[in-house]
Design a protein around this motif. Structure first.
Motif, PDB file in Angstrom:
ATOM      1  N   ALA A  29       0.860  -1.182   0.000  1.00 11.60           N
ATOM      2  CA  ALA A  29       0.000   0.000   0.000  1.00 11.60           C
ATOM      3  C   ALA A  29       0.897   1.233   0.000  1.00 11.60           C
ATOM      4  CB  ALA A  29      -0.898   0.000   1.224  1.00 11.60           C
ATOM      5  N   THR A  30       0.407   2.295  -0.616  1.00 13.61           N
ATOM      6  CA  THR A  30       1.188   3.527  -0.672  1.00 13.61           C
ATOM      7  C   THR A  30       0.346   4.699  -0.174  1.00 13.61           C
ATOM      8  OG1 THR A  30       0.540   3.918  -2.980  1.00 13.61           O
ATOM      9  CG2 THR A  30       2.609   2.740  -2.605  1.00 13.61           C
ATOM     10  N   ALA A  31       1.062   5.722   0.297  1.00 16.85           N
ATOM     11  CA  ALA A  31       0.403   6.944   0.757  1.00 16.85           C
ATOM     12  C   ALA A  31       1.308   8.115   0.413  1.00 16.85           C
ATOM     13  CB  ALA A  31       0.157   6.883   2.253  1.00 16.85           C
ATOM     14  N   THR A  32       0.704   9.217  -0.015  1.00 15.32           N
ATOM     15  CA  THR A  32       1.486  10.402  -0.373  1.00 15.32           C
ATOM     16  C   THR A  32       1.526  11.445   0.734  1.00 15.32           C
ATOM     17  OG1 THR A  32      -0.433  11.375  -1.468  1.00 15.32           O
ATOM     18  CG2 THR A  32       1.103  10.121  -2.849  1.00 15.32           C
ATOM     19  N   THR A  33       0.802  11.186   1.818  1.00 16.12           N
ATOM     20  CA  THR A  33       0.844  12.070   2.982  1.00 16.12           C
ATOM     21  C   THR A  33       0.983  11.227   4.243  1.00 16.12           C
ATOM     22  OG1 THR A  33      -1.543  12.066   3.404  1.00 16.12           O
ATOM     23  CG2 THR A  33      -0.688  13.761   1.874  1.00 16.12           C
TER      24      THR A  33
END
Length: 70
Positions: A29-33
């Motif tokens: 999973a990825t998150a930009t914040t």
């Protein structure tokens, strides 16, 4: 058993590329914040967190303290 990775980084191109590489072997999973990443960590047990310590205007080390407190 599939291991879950959450990668928190504001470099969208890096996230897209590395997710494509890691997705074949891991639940990635990825998150930009930081806020988005912490939300994901609260919702699903995670085995590994990759955190950009220079993420946006937030201090990644402060984010690390928040993550450790979960």
């Amino acid at each position: 058993m599939t291991y879950r990775i959450v990668w928190i980084d504001d470099d969208v191109d890096l996230l897209i590329g590395m997710r494509a590489v890691l997705a074949s072997q891991f639940d990635c999973a990825t998150a930009t914040t930081v806020e988005e990443g912490i939300k994901q960590l609260r919702e699903t047990p995670t085995d590994l967190v990759l955190l950009d310590i220079n993420i946006g205007s937030n201090n990644g080390l402060e984010a690390l303290r928040d993550i450790k407190a979960l």
